[in-house]
Write an enzyme that holds these catalytic residues in place. Structure first.
Site, PDB file in Angstrom:
ATOM      1  N   GLN A   1       1.081  -1.219   0.040  1.00  0.00           N
ATOM      2  CA  GLN A   1      -0.154   0.029   0.012  1.00  0.00           C
ATOM      3  C   GLN A   1       0.926   1.183  -0.080  1.00  0.00           C
ATOM      4  OE1 GLN A   1      -3.532  -0.254   0.331  1.00  0.00           O
ATOM      5  NE2 GLN A   1      -3.472   1.899  -0.009  1.00  0.00           N
ATOM      6  N   PHE A   2       1.343   1.726  -1.219  1.00  0.00           N
ATOM      7  CA  PHE A   2       2.183   2.801  -1.421  1.00  0.00           C
ATOM      8  C   PHE A   2       1.798   4.049  -0.621  1.00  0.00           C
ATOM      9  CE2 PHE A   2       0.098   3.424  -5.185  1.00  0.00           C
ATOM     10  CZ  PHE A   2       0.113   4.739  -5.535  1.00  0.00           C
ATOM     11  N   THR A   3       0.180   4.150  -0.877  1.00  0.00           N
ATOM     12  CA  THR A   3      -0.436   5.521  -0.499  1.00  0.00           C
ATOM     13  C   THR A   3      -0.507   5.490   1.244  1.00  0.00           C
ATOM     14  OG1 THR A   3      -2.600   4.062  -0.033  1.00  0.00           O
ATOM     15  CG2 THR A   3      -2.016   5.240  -2.494  1.00  0.00           C
TER      16      THR A   3
END
Length: 148
Positions: free
Chosen positions: A78-80
């Site tokens: 989950q890069f966000t």
């Protein structure tokens, strides 16, 4: 590195309508990586996550860890989690790790958790995923390696 850990009764990840990862009791973990993270960072985060005593014992106290209850892991990249929302209304993701670095550490985390004899399910790195879960509690913990 950031982990958003949700204690779940069940959770699943689908890609293009197909289930790619599914667990019953355990942790759904959203995994965010930045470029400064290393395998040593991942080891510290894995140790903390798997040792968290957030399942209830027979007296209703949160005294049991994932292994104590036979729990599973669903790990989703989950890069966000590294969204920077300081300016304007469109988040910047420049603080997130490069895809190559993030994927390398994500795969490392998966393998290390499997070495600890947990059932580990995953999403697909870089894919558009749909995540469904039943949060038990609700109980959600954010682990940030910068704060450990």
């Amino acid at each position: 590195m950031k982990f958003v850990i949700q204690r779940v009764n069940h959770a699943e990840v689908t890609v293009d309508g197909e289930t790619v990862g599914s667990i019953q009791k355990g942790f759904l973990v959203l995994v965010g990586v930045c470029n400064e993270d290393t395998k040593a960072t991942a080891d510290k985060m894995i140790h903390k996550m798997t040792g968290l005593r957030i399942f209830e014992d027979s007296q209703g106290k949160t005294n049991l860890a994932l292994k104590d209850v036979g729990g599973s892991l669903l790990l989703v990249s989950q890069f966000t989690l590294y969204a920077n929302c300081k300016k304007g209304f469109r988040p910047s993701f420049t603080d997130a790790g490069s895809p190559e670095h993030a994927n390398e550490l994500y795969e490392y985390i998966i393998e290390e958790c499997r070495k600890l004899d947990f059932q580990v399910e995953t999403g697909i790195f870089g894919a558009h995923m749909t995540v469904s879960l039943e949060n038990n509690g609700p109980f959600t913990i954010v682990l940030d390696s910068a704060a450990l």
